[in-house]
Design a protein around this motif. Structure first.
Motif, PDB file in Angstrom:
ATOM      1  N   THR A 105      35.119  24.224 -60.539  1.00 27.19           N
ATOM      2  CA  THR A 105      33.949  23.356 -60.692  1.00 27.19           C
ATOM      3  C   THR A 105      33.847  22.346 -60.182  1.00 27.19           C
ATOM      4  N   LEU A 106      35.010  21.415 -59.879  1.00 30.60           N
ATOM      5  CA  LEU A 106      35.292  20.208 -59.213  1.00 30.60           C
ATOM      6  C   LEU A 106      34.887  20.453 -57.770  1.00 30.60           C
ATOM      7  N   VAL A 152      33.839  15.956 -65.714  1.00 27.01           N
ATOM      8  CA  VAL A 152      33.969  16.784 -64.541  1.00 27.01           C
ATOM      9  C   VAL A 152      33.288  16.160 -63.229  1.00 27.01           C
ATOM     10  N   MET A 162      39.256  20.243 -70.531  1.00 21.84           N
ATOM     11  CA  MET A 162      39.427  20.311 -69.035  1.00 21.84           C
ATOM     12  C   MET A 162      40.616  20.846 -68.625  1.00 21.84           C
ATOM     13  N   THR A 193      38.197  24.485 -64.218  1.00 17.52           N
ATOM     14  CA  THR A 193      37.781  23.101 -63.887  1.00 17.52           C
ATOM     15  C   THR A 193      37.964  22.895 -62.433  1.00 17.52           C
ATOM     16  N   VAL A 244      28.071  22.833 -61.908  1.00 15.94           N
ATOM     17  CA  VAL A 244      28.502  22.440 -63.257  1.00 15.94           C
ATOM     18  C   VAL A 244      27.622  22.781 -64.375  1.00 15.94           C
TER      19      VAL A 244
END
Length: 695
Positions: free
Chosen positions: A327-328, A628, A317, A324, A589
């Motif tokens: 994606t978060l 994540v 990550m 990342t 995700v």
């Protein structure tokens, strides 16, 4: 037991084909038969496309033959499943690839440690062993360097150290000098020769005859078939001697032999317990099968496995932190939205219920008169109030006498409503004075001429002046104003609840209204859910007392329950709308994880080549997906609480629900698990050879 001179590896009529189905089948290996004994240094030589790399993949259990028999230490491994083959790769083989096949995001130390991670070696032990291996190979000052910070020769030495991490009983080197300059190539060949001298079986795959000449046996392969094998009687004798020495390691002299090898310059670590040779580990069928079963089922402590997976996941990550972060965002927005929406929904619900409480929530009304026109009209008395008070779950019951009166203050006459009630009115009606006092039980007993004014009644009589302490005439009876009631803002039909005066029941019913019969009885119950049964019990009790049902019972609580249910539905709807963003985040995700699997396919192949089982790969990628979601869930929770706190500062109706926060957080983790499973499963099912060959 396996015979002393029994081959370590036996290939019999091995064939390997690619294609089939919609594409034509191409046979790469044609009935190949080969025997390799423990301790041999064998070079398999052939031109590009001759099938030597395919043969190496089969020898190293990275691939399976299309047909034929592969016996390892006398055991047919054709029926071994993926995890059993992973154990065999981890325990018996060490790979040295032409392209080095180091994981680019890990430093030299972590690359070397990898086989021991999958063997379940405790972190301190594998760290110490990896350091000593790298130091012995001249890389003690390069421990924290990543592959792109190392030269080709240094990377190849790292891969050799990795091959030796779990003992490296059989070293499979595929064109180990192909990408190196002559000096680095010579150094690598010297290391492989040293390993062969120390008792390791070394299988060298090369197209270079000069490199192959360093081996003690040369097997030439052309067009998928062995065309020459330099094994002579002398070579066979040498191999037999080496095999016998390896077999002897299974005796009590095994430790002494390996310790002696370490002291003569081998890359074995003499500070650690010596590793038994191939014959010691694989000599007895029962021991072999027991060791394999234990190795396949091996699990480090749950904490150790989780810690290792979390450490690797966090490293991945952080290395790809921008991706990342993107994606978060989906998880963060989803979690914070659910928390804020539920908080607003609950706050609005509470606000509505609190407003309704001013009109009576847990309240039931009993009124005189039958609902049927054929039944005689009835009356309610104070005695009926006492009967109702004895009904289970009734908290309070209050007589209520109402009428219309003329109130005069100075030269102002106002027509308004009068309610004669007891001191229980504060709680039953949920109505308190905004200024002044409520009347007391003593006022009730003494028929005191005191009253409280509703807001609109006060405005009509006194304007904005404070009425407390002033006197008024009610139907020419003097009353003192002792308080003003809070504004209700309720209108029932043509009556405004704020346009009213309240007097003690005894005073109003006798001195103003002139009738002790009740207009209705207000009943407060202990719990909203008990309203239906209380209603039924009141009917039964009064019917028994009156001998007829000459009254009506109206459940105000039913309307409140309906309103509460509506508010709950709206709150749930808000939560579900917000939860959609969680699903969208989960899809993000899954998409990122699928891309990650594709980008890291070679890394997966490297991990499998070093002994990772399918469950290890599955756990690793699931952990990454859940990490994540975990970070997104924590961040989203903090953000949701922050947004809610800001809304509270602006007087928005916000009530945080612990259950809602926990549910949102749990949903975030579940999102990572559910949407991360398919990519993780795809990663775990990759073919090692295909994965290693990916770009």
């Amino acid at each position: 037991m396996t015979a002393p001179n029994a081959p370590l590896i036996e290939l019999e009529d091995i064939r390997k084909s690619y294609g089939g189905g919609d594409s034509p089948s191409v046979e790469v290996l044609h009935g190949l038969t080969l025997t390799i004994r423990a301790g041999e240094f064998v070079a398999i030589m052939g031109t590009s496309g001759s099938g030597k790399s395919t043969l190496m993949h089969i020898l190293g259990c990275l691939d399976r033959p299309t047909s034929g028999t592969y016996r390892f230490a006398g055991r047919d491994i054709g029926a071994f499943d993926a995890d059993e083959l992973a154990w065999l790769r981890r325990e018996a083989f060490g790979f040295v690839f032409q392209g080095y096949h180091l994981i680019r995001t890990l430093d030299a130390l972590r690359n070397v440690e990898m086989p021991a991670v999958y063997a379940g070696t405790p972190a301190p032990q594998r760290d110490a062993r990896a350091r000593r291996l790298l130091e012995r190979l001249g890389l003690g000052d390069r421990l924290e360097h990543r592959p792109n910070q190392l030269s080709g020769g240094q990377q190849q030495r790292v891969s050799i150290a990795r091959a030796l991490m779990n003992g490296g009983r059989i070293i499979l080197a595929d064109e180990p000098t192909g990408a190196l300059d002559s000096k680095s190539g010579a150094e690598v060949m010297a290391l492989l020769t040293e390993l062969a001298d120390a008792g390791h079986a070394v299988i060298l795959i090369t197209h270079d005859r000069d490199v192959a000449s360093r081996a003690r046996r040369i097997v030439e392969i052309h067009d998928g078939a062995i065309v020459a094998d330099s094994a002579s009687s002398a070579a066979s004798a040498t191999a037999s001697t080496a095999s016998a020495s390896a077999s002897a390691a299974s005796t009590a002299d095994d430790r002494a032999r390996v310790r002696e090898i370490a002291q003569t310059g081998s890359t074995h670590i003499d500070a650690e317990p010596p590793t038994p040779g191939p014959a010691a580990l694989f000599g007895d069928t029962r021991d072999f099968m027991a060791a394999m079963a234990a190795g396949v089922a091996r699990n480090a402590t749950p904490w150790a496995d989780a810690r290792e997976a979390m450490r690797t996941a966090w490293h991945v990550m952080w290395t790809n932190r921008f991706r990342t972060l993107l994606t978060l965002l989906g998880i963060v927005i989803g979690v914070s939205s659910v928390i804020v929406m539920l908080a607003i929904g609950l706050g609005t619900q509470e606000q509505v219920i609190a407003k309704m409480a001013t009109f009576g929530t847990n309240r039931i009304y009993v009124v005189p008169g039958s609902s049927s026109p054929r039944e005689p009209g009835g009356t309610l008395t104070v005695a009926d109030v006492a009967i109702i008070r004895d009904v289970p779950h009734v908290k309070l019951a209050m007589p209520f006498a109402a009428g219309d009166v003329t109130v005069r203050a100075g030269n102002v006459d106002v027509r308004t409503h009068i309610w004669s009630v007891t001191t229980d009115a504060e709680e039953i009606l949920h109505w308190k004075p905004s200024r002044g006092l409520f009347f007391t039980d003593e006022d009730e007993r003494e028929l005191a001429p005191v009253m409280l004014l509703g807001k609109k009644a006060r405005e009509k009589l006194f304007g904005e002046a404070n009425p407390v302490g002033r006197y008024v005439l009610v139907n020419n009876v003097p009353f003192q104003v002792i308080g003003e009631l809070e504004e209700k803002g309720a209108v029932s039909g043509d009556k405004d609840d704020d346009d009213v005066v309240l007097t003690p029941f005894s005073t109003g019913s006798r001195r103003v209204i002139g009738d002790t019969n009740l207009s209705w009885i207000s009943v407060l119950i202990d719990d909203l859910d008990n309203a239906p049964q209380v209603t039924q019990h009141i009917k039964e009790a009064l019917t028994k007392a009156h001998h007829i049902e000459d009254f009506g019972v109206y459940d105000q609580a039913a309307a409140v329950r309906a309103q509460q249910q509506t508010q709950r539905t709206l709150t749930l709807l808000l939560g579900l709308i917000a939860a959609v963003s969680l699903v969208v985040g989960g899809i993000g995700v899954m998409n990122i994880m699928l891309m990650t699997v594709k980008e890291r396919t070679r890394e997966i192949g490297i991990r499998m080549a070093t002994g990772a089982r399918q469950r290890d790969i599955l756990r690793q990628f699931l952990t990454e997906a859940m990490l994540v979601s975990l970070v997104g869930g924590v961040t989203g929770t903090v953000l949701g609480l922050a947004i809610g706190s800001v809304l509270i500062l602006f007087d928005a109706p916000v009530i945080f629900s612990v259950r809602g926060i926990v549910a949102a957080f749990a949903c975030a983790l579940a999102t990572g698990l559910v949407f991360g499973f398919a990519p993780a499963r795809q990663a775990a099912r990759l073919d090692p050879v295909v994965a290693l060959a990916s770009e």
